[in-house]
Design an enzyme around this catalytic site. Structure first.
Site, PDB file in Angstrom:
ATOM      1  CE  LYS A   1      -0.333  -0.045   5.044  1.00  0.00           C
ATOM      2  NZ  LYS A   1      -1.241  -0.028   6.215  1.00  0.00           N
TER       3      LYS A   1
ATOM      4  NE  ARG B   1      -6.398   0.934  11.514  1.00  0.00           N
ATOM      5  CZ  ARG B   1      -5.159   0.628  11.150  1.00  0.00           C
ATOM      6  NH1 ARG B   1      -4.183   1.520  11.296  1.00  0.00           N
ATOM      7  NH2 ARG B   1      -4.887  -0.568  10.654  1.00  0.00           N
TER       8      ARG B   1
ATOM      9  CE1 TYR C   1      11.472  32.534   0.015  1.00  0.00           C
ATOM     10  CE2 TYR C   1      11.546  30.141   0.136  1.00  0.00           C
ATOM     11  CZ  TYR C   1      11.379  31.298  -0.601  1.00  0.00           C
ATOM     12  OH  TYR C   1      11.121  31.221  -1.935  1.00  0.00           O
TER      13      TYR C   1
ATOM     14  CG  MET D   1       8.214  23.404  -2.416  1.00  0.00           C
ATOM     15  SD  MET D   1       6.921  24.216  -3.387  1.00  0.00           S
ATOM     16  CE  MET D   1       5.838  24.809  -2.097  1.00  0.00           C
TER      17      MET D   1
END
Length: 350
Positions: free
Chosen positions: A14, A112, A238, A286
């Site tokens: 998965k 769950r 940044y 990023m």
């Protein structure tokens, strides 16, 4: 893991094979002895079928709008948790003229997914009727185990046993399975008729303190693109990180969109081909990260390792997980699409 478990293996691929490519991981697992495959969603299962993987595939999350008809037509096994789901799958199978193979997940303490004990009778009765119609075949009764030690597994296993016994009394003949990598490794009781292995297949040790000898399945490399001599007091990135002394910095073309979280700086970094560790400095962007190279002589284009083999002195998945207060699985599945997945058996490119 085959030697550890001694039980048939479902390879769980998965989340795009834990971030490494579901088709690639599935083929490797099958060649290594896995007899079937497991995924979360029908879409994941259909991707495997489209790649000509013919092994049994179990999908265990049936969300609203799931492509159930396509799954049945592709001979995907479906895990169901409610009476209504069983009835609907039987109806669709009859309309398509195919026999649906299903498994019934029961809730045993994780809270769950799974059929609650109060609903077992109705769900199993529906499964028996569906099987009697000839359009459904019940393959198994299974659960996800909660907890992380044998003491935690006792009650869920007893609950699963009651569900399986009830299914048999109603005339069904299911196999029973419960264990993922951790439980299968540390508690033989959990191995039952099948084990579902995912994390261990991509090199994640179930118990780091008592490893079974798994080899890393990932090596994440990048390269240096630019060098900068930076004066004292200059800013990096940044953020508001100021350099406290003159530094030489190097730019690496990976950022948080690629799987390097902002909080990776300054704890983590990269390793050069010559074995020098270069820490991240400033805020991860990023698309880029900056490392402090100190007095090291490096050149643009030089390869660096972000994640590799700890036995070679390289930062490993576990190092990243510890530094970021998470688990290895989150690191792997967080790798972005821009990070190329390339199969290789060599430690460094030739």
């Amino acid at each position: 893991m085959r030697e550890v478990c001694g039980t048939p293996i479902m390879a769980v691929v998965k989340a795009d094979g834990f971030g490494l490519g579901a088709i690639r991981v599935a083929r490797a697992a099958v060649s290594g002895g896995a007899t079937e495959l497991g995924v979360a969603t029908i879409d994941e299962a259909l991707t495997l079928r489209a790649a000509s993987l013919e092994e049994p595939i179990l999908a265990w999350m049936l969300h609203d709008g799931a492509r159930v008809g396509e799954a049945l037509d592709a001979k995907i096994r479906l895990s169901l948790t409610r009476r209504a789901q069983v009835a609907e799958v039987a109806r669709l199978a009859a309309g398509l003229g195919v026999v649906a193979e299903i498994e019934l997940e029961v809730e045993t303490g994780m809270h769950r997914s799974g059929c609650s004990e109060a609903d077992w009778d109705a769900t199993l009765d529906e499964a028996r009727r569906a099987e009697a119609s000839g359009w459904v075949r019940v393959i198994g009764v299974w659960t996800h185990l909660s907890g992380c030690s044998p003491a935690h597994f006792t009650e869920p296993l007893e609950t699963l046993g009651r569900a399986a016994d009830l299914a048999r009394r109603k005339g069904l003949r299911p196999r029973v399975h419960a264990a993922a990598s951790l439980a299968a490794t540390i508690d033989p009781r959990t191995r039952l008729d099948l084990v579902r292995l995912g994390a261990s297949l991509v090199g994640i040790e179930p118990v780091r303190a008592d490893p079974v000898g798994l080899h890393p399945a990932i090596r994440w490399e990048s390269h240096i693109t630019q060098l900068h001599d930076v004066r004292e007091g200059a800013l990096v990135g940044y953020g508001r990180h100021r350099i406290d002394s003159p530094r030489r910095l190097a730019l690496i073309p990976v950022g948080y969109a690629d799987g390097v979280p902002r909080r990776a700086s300054p704890t983590l970094g990269v390793l050069t081909r010559t074995g020098h560790k270069l820490p991240f400095i400033g805020t991860i962007s990023m698309d880029h990260a900056v490392v402090d190279i100190g007095d090291l002589e490096v050149s643009p284009g030089e390869a660096v390792v972000l994640i590799g083999d700890p036995l070679r002195g390289e930062p490993g998945l576990a190092d990243w997980a510890d530094a970021l207060d998470t688990i290895e699985q989150e690191i792997l599945t967080g790798l972005g699409d821009r990070v190329a997945r390339v199969e290789s058996t060599s430690a460094w490119p030739a």
